[in-house]
Scaffold this motif. Structure first.
Motif, short mmCIF file in Angstrom:
data_model
loop_
_atom_site.label_atom_id
_atom_site.label_comp_id
_atom_site.label_asym_id
_atom_site.label_seq_id
_atom_site.Cartn_x
_atom_site.Cartn_y
_atom_site.Cartn_z
N ASN A 158 82.10 54.52 41.54
CA ASN A 158 82.19 54.54 40.09
C ASN A 158 81.54 55.79 39.50
O ASN A 158 82.04 56.35 38.53
N ALA A 159 80.43 56.24 40.11
CA ALA A 159 79.80 57.48 39.65
C ALA A 159 80.75 58.66 39.84
O ALA A 159 80.87 59.52 38.96
N GLY A 309 91.14 56.16 40.83
CA GLY A 309 90.92 55.23 41.92
C GLY A 309 91.16 53.78 41.57
O GLY A 309 91.15 52.91 42.45
N GLY A 310 91.37 53.48 40.28
CA GLY A 310 91.55 52.11 39.84
C GLY A 310 92.96 51.86 39.33
O GLY A 310 93.73 52.79 39.07
N SER A 311 93.30 50.58 39.18
CA SER A 311 94.62 50.22 38.65
C SER A 311 94.54 48.87 37.97
O SER A 311 93.67 48.04 38.27
N PHE A 312 95.46 48.64 37.03
CA PHE A 312 95.59 47.36 36.33
C PHE A 312 96.91 46.69 36.71
O PHE A 312 97.90 47.35 37.02
N ARG A 313 96.90 45.37 36.62
CA ARG A 313 98.15 44.61 36.57
C ARG A 313 97.96 43.52 35.52
O ARG A 313 96.82 43.18 35.16
N LEU A 314 99.05 43.00 35.00
CA LEU A 314 99.01 41.97 33.98
C LEU A 314 99.43 40.64 34.59
O LEU A 314 100.54 40.49 35.09
N PRO A 333 87.78 50.58 43.93
CA PRO A 333 86.61 50.58 44.82
C PRO A 333 85.30 50.23 44.11
O PRO A 333 84.28 50.05 44.76
N ASN A 334 85.35 50.13 42.78
CA ASN A 334 84.16 49.79 42.02
C ASN A 334 84.07 48.31 41.68
O ASN A 334 83.15 47.88 40.99
N VAL A 335 85.00 47.49 42.14
CA VAL A 335 84.95 46.05 41.88
C VAL A 335 83.82 45.43 42.70
O VAL A 335 83.69 45.69 43.90
N MET A 336 83.05 44.61 42.06
CA MET A 336 81.86 44.01 42.68
C MET A 336 82.19 43.27 43.97
O MET A 336 83.33 42.88 44.24
N LEU A 337 81.13 43.01 44.74
CA LEU A 337 81.26 42.15 45.91
C LEU A 337 81.49 40.70 45.49
O LEU A 337 82.19 39.95 46.16
N GLY A 353 88.36 40.35 45.60
CA GLY A 353 89.07 41.59 45.91
C GLY A 353 89.58 42.29 44.67
O GLY A 353 89.93 43.47 44.72
N GLU A 354 89.64 41.56 43.57
CA GLU A 354 90.08 42.14 42.30
C GLU A 354 89.30 41.46 41.18
O GLU A 354 88.67 40.42 41.37
N LEU A 355 89.34 42.06 40.00
CA LEU A 355 88.55 41.56 38.88
C LEU A 355 89.44 41.05 37.77
O LEU A 355 90.22 41.80 37.19
#
Length: 850
Positions: A158-159, A309-314, A333-337, A353-355
């Motif tokens: 994320n940084a 590095g991120g992506s959205f879906r609806l 890759p910044n989604v929490m554990l 695996g996704e938020l």
């Protein structure tokens, strides 16, 4: 670059925290008092990492925008120790999360304002997953045991993502306008240190003129803001400021009104800086989307595009049948554990695996995403994430049935009528969620609104009309202003001597208070937030002669003693953070020693007077400690013998009487010196030169010239004597040249003693300058009497307040302060009567009647 050879090579860590030295002598941290280079920062981090050790431990860190907190944070990331980051200004959150997660190390300021690592055990009682790097509370729920588990890769990725889309350069400098424990504020720190850029460390509000002075002096190129920050920017005239180094602003932490986005984007275009509107959650480490600056003016309602590095879906949602809408689901890759709700969860690896963001969104034809609604009941109010269910549960635990709902600006609470006091409910809610009182609207209803199904009707709750009492009207006098302060700050205890800051005002209530004041007075007095209410009405044409008659003079040393003891107790509670009082008292003690004991009297009389003075300190202190030793578990034998601060520190413990132990040690040392005839003669011959020479000698330990701290425990009694000696010299300075010399010595040697705490050092220096150059201060008679009472009782207040305030501050911090001061005054009266062999009760009764 591995910063410490003690680490196992296979220890997982956050890469940028190990590569600080690669940026060499570039400035990493900039404060009002100096700079710390990346090379120096890397050395400090390496030292702290060695202290944390090679065995992974859970480190609870009280976050703050200070050098000490930042070094500890980076050391833990670099050494692979998971960090549980909590708000350093919230003692309850620190306590509750310490109890809930049993950390192995607690890193926090100590009671005297220093920085300590309380190593509770050598290893860890926890099973810590190898990927676990950071634990954060979601904003606004900082006391909740439910935490976000973030990995080393989450933090690093994320940084890197933020640094990429912001285009952070090594010559950028970001002001820390947000708390470190808040994921948005932490992301500013991470992304800039990753890029070799500078951090202007400060906890000043953008409402403070000193913030802008610091911004210009340190050539800051950016700062971050939540929506309310932009209200403050409007208030302080940001649009007209000359900020030649400003390159861009960032905004997140809640929805910024579209018209505000348009206006600030246009302002930036005219003034040569960019506005980045961003969207994120703690569960995504910080950021998920950003609005490119060139699109802000034309698309102010959009959250923008996914971060690199991120992506959205609806994901279609049954409650939102509108075509093209759905719950925003983020992958990157910044989604929490996952979440942690108890210590056992620290052993878990990735569980998500996704938020699922909880936001309903849509993707416009131009590719920009917009948020059009919410799935869950979570609300983001003034940038704080609030869980209405948690508030309802808290109220239910107190026997209050209530429904809660919120929007961008307020939290609405509907409580069932059953003898419920709306003001009491509001105070409970404010304490729970951290919102300003005027943003919490409480309605006590005969019956709570429900749907036909019997479920709560939260829409009806949200639509309730505000029922706050109208702001006071009528003639503008002190009483009306007190009522105004009471209403806006929810402080019915506001008096004519109260100030905005003294009543707990903050950046969230600054705008509303200033607007109402200006409307009431017709103008806004300069520095109004620090002025007592009564001074807001002082007419410019007041007659000087009449004012002078109302004033008397107060000895500066008495004023400083009274002020310092209030600062010490108030900061320990804490109801405010005005630190440095104890160290200022050391200088005053040296000053008074010289004034009252090193007189023209004979040597034996000098010694006898000094012994009597020491006895008056030791006896009441030991008497109280002995009593508490019998009644409580607060103290041990070392405390009773006034020797605790000379012993190596114990885990999680600070010697409460360190100041008294140091003072007694110094008084005994000086008494022993002047008992020697040759030294007595030397002092009489060189009354100024001797204490200055002793102060110079004491600088060996102040600056640790011999490197003793690395080998042995160096008690405060061997570190701070230079302050005592300078106070002694100040009392003996009889010429302008001598006063300049002792003042210069203080101004040169105090800075740097409290690393990262310039305000604390400034207080000590300011008090010292007053002591040297201003023998008395103008003061009304009543203030003289109160100051004299507090100064005369300062020792006793210091002794008893440790037992008084913890038993009262759960009800009110200010009440705890008053109770501590009153208890100390009462103990002083008892000690005085006992010393004279007189009955104790009558004077106490007389004081009570008075």
């Amino acid at each position: 670059m591995l910063i410490t050879p003690d680490l196992r090579l296979d220890t997982r860590a956050v890469p940028f925290a190990r590569r600080l030295a690669a940026f060499g002598d570039r400035p990493a941290l900039l404060t009002r008092d100096g700079e710390v280079s990346y090379r120096d920062l890397a050395d400090r981090v390496a030292q702290a990492a060695r202290r944390l050790g090679p065995r992974r431990r859970l480190v609870l860190l009280a976050g703050a925008n200070t050098v000490d907190a930042l070094v500890t944070y980076l050391a833990a990331l670099a050494a692979g120790h998971p960090v549980l980051l909590v708000p350093g200004d919230n003692a309850e959150a620190v306590r509750s999360l310490t109890d809930a997660y049993d950390p192995d190390v607690v890193a926090a300021p100590d009671r005297d304002g220093g920085w300590t690592l309380h190593e509770r055990r050598a290893g860890s009682v926890h099973t810590l997953h190898e990927d676990l790097a950071l634990l954060l509370s979601t904003s606004g729920t900082t006391g909740s045991p439910k935490l976000v588990r973030l990995s080393h890769d989450n933090v690093q990725a994320n940084a890197e993502s933020i640094a990429t889309y912001l285009g952070i350069r090594p010559d950028d400098r970001a002001a820390t306008t947000l708390p470190m424990h808040y994921c948005y504020g932490l992301s500013v720190i991470n992304s800039h240190l990753l890029s070799g850029a500078g951090l202007v460390l400060t906890d000043l509000s953008v409402a403070d003129p000193c913030f802008w002075d610091l911004l210009r002096a340190r050539r800051a190129t950016t700062f971050a803001g939540v929506p309310y920050t932009f209200d403050l920017l409007d208030r302080v005239g940001f649009a007209d400021m000359d900020l030649p180094h400003l390159r861009y602003l960032t905004q997140a932490g809640g929805r910024l009104a579209p018209d505000r986005v348009t206006r600030y984007a246009g302002l930036g275009s005219r003034r040569g800086w960019d506005l980045f509107v961003m969207y994120g959650q703690t569960e995504a480490t910080a950021r998920m989307a950003y609005l490119p600056p060139e699109r802000a003016a034309g698309r102010p309602r959009a959250i923008g595009i996914p971060v690199p590095g991120g992506s959205f879906r609806l994901e279609p949602h049954p409650d939102w049948p509108e075509p093209g809408t759905g719950e925003l689901v983020y992958t990157g890759p910044n989604v929490m554990l996952g979440y942690a709700e108890n210590p056992a969860d620290l052993a878990l690896g990735r569980t998500v695996g996704e938020l699922r963001t909880g936001d309903i969104g849509r993707r416009a034809p131009d590719g920009l995403y917009e948020v059009v609604g919410r799935v869950s009941r979570f609300a983001k109010i003034l940038g704080l994430r609030v869980d209405p269910e948690r508030i309802e549960s808290m109220l239910a635990d107190r026997g209050i049935t209530a429904y809660c709902a919120g929007d961008d600006d307020r939290l609405v609470v509907a409580a069932a009528r059953s003898g419920v006091d709306a003001g009491h409910v509001r105070r409970l809610v404010v304490k729970e969620c951290g919102l300003p009182p005027r943003s919490v609207h409480v309605h006590v209803l005969p019956e709570l609104p429900r749907l036909a199904s019997g479920k709560p009707d939260y829409r009806a709750v949200r639509d309730l009309t505000p029922t706050d009492a109208p702001l006071p009207t009528g003639p503008v006098d002190v009483a009306r202003l007190c009522r105004l302060y009471a209403e806006v700050l929810d402080r019915p205890d506001a008096t004519e001597d109260s100030t905005f800051t003294g009543l707990g005002g903050d950046s969230l209530s600054y705008v509303e208070m200033s607007l109402n004041l200006e409307r009431t007075l017709g103008h806004l007095p300069p520095h109004w937030h620090t002025l007592p209410i009564r001074e807001l009405l002082q007419a410019p044409g007041r007659e000087p002669r009449k004012a002078a008659k109302a004033l008397r003079t107060l000895d500066t040393s008495i004023a400083l003693r009274a002020f310092a003891i209030v600062c010490v107790v108030g900061s320990h509670i804490p109801v405010f953070h005005i630190k440095g009082g104890a160290h200022l008292l050391l200088a005053v003690a040296g000053f008074n020693l010289a004034r009252f004991h090193l007189t023209s009297a004979g040597r034996r009389e000098r010694v006898r007077h000094a012994r009597r003075s020491i006895t008056r300190i030791v006896v009441p202190t030991m008497a109280w400690t002995a009593l508490m030793l019998l009644l409580t578990e607060d103290y041990g034998l070392a405390t009773l013998l006034l020797f605790e601060s000379f012993l190596p520190p114990r885990e999680g413990h600070v010697a409460p009487f360190w100041f008294i132990e140091v003072l007694v040690f110094l008084l005994l040392a000086v008494t022993a010196l002047v008992a020697v005839p040759a030294v007595d003669r030397l002092e009489r011959r060189h009354p100024f030169g001797l204490p200055m020479a002793l102060a110079a000698l004491a600088l060996l330990t102040r600056y640790d010239v011999l490197g003793l701290r690395d080998r042995i425990h160096l008690p405060s009694a061997f570190v701070v004597p230079w302050l005592f000696a300078l106070g002694w010299a100040a009392a003996k300075a009889s010429t302008v040249r001598q006063r300049l010399l002792v003042t210069g010595a203080a101004l040169l040697t105090v800075p740097g003693f409290f690393s990262g705490e310039p305000a604390r050092e400034a207080l000590i220096m300011a008090g010292f300058v007053l002591l040297v150059w201003v023998p008395s201060l103008p003061s009304p008679g009543p203030v003289n009497r109160v100051a004299g009472l507090l100064a005369g009782s300062s020792l006793y207040i210091y002794v008893v307040h440790w037992q008084v305030y913890p038993r009262v501050d759960q009800f009110s911090g200010w009440l705890a302060l008053v109770a501590s001061l009153a208890a100390g005054v009462a103990y002083a009266a008892v000690a005085a009567r006992v010393a004279r062999g007189l009955p104790v009760l009558p004077p106490l009764l007389r004081r009570a009647r008075a």
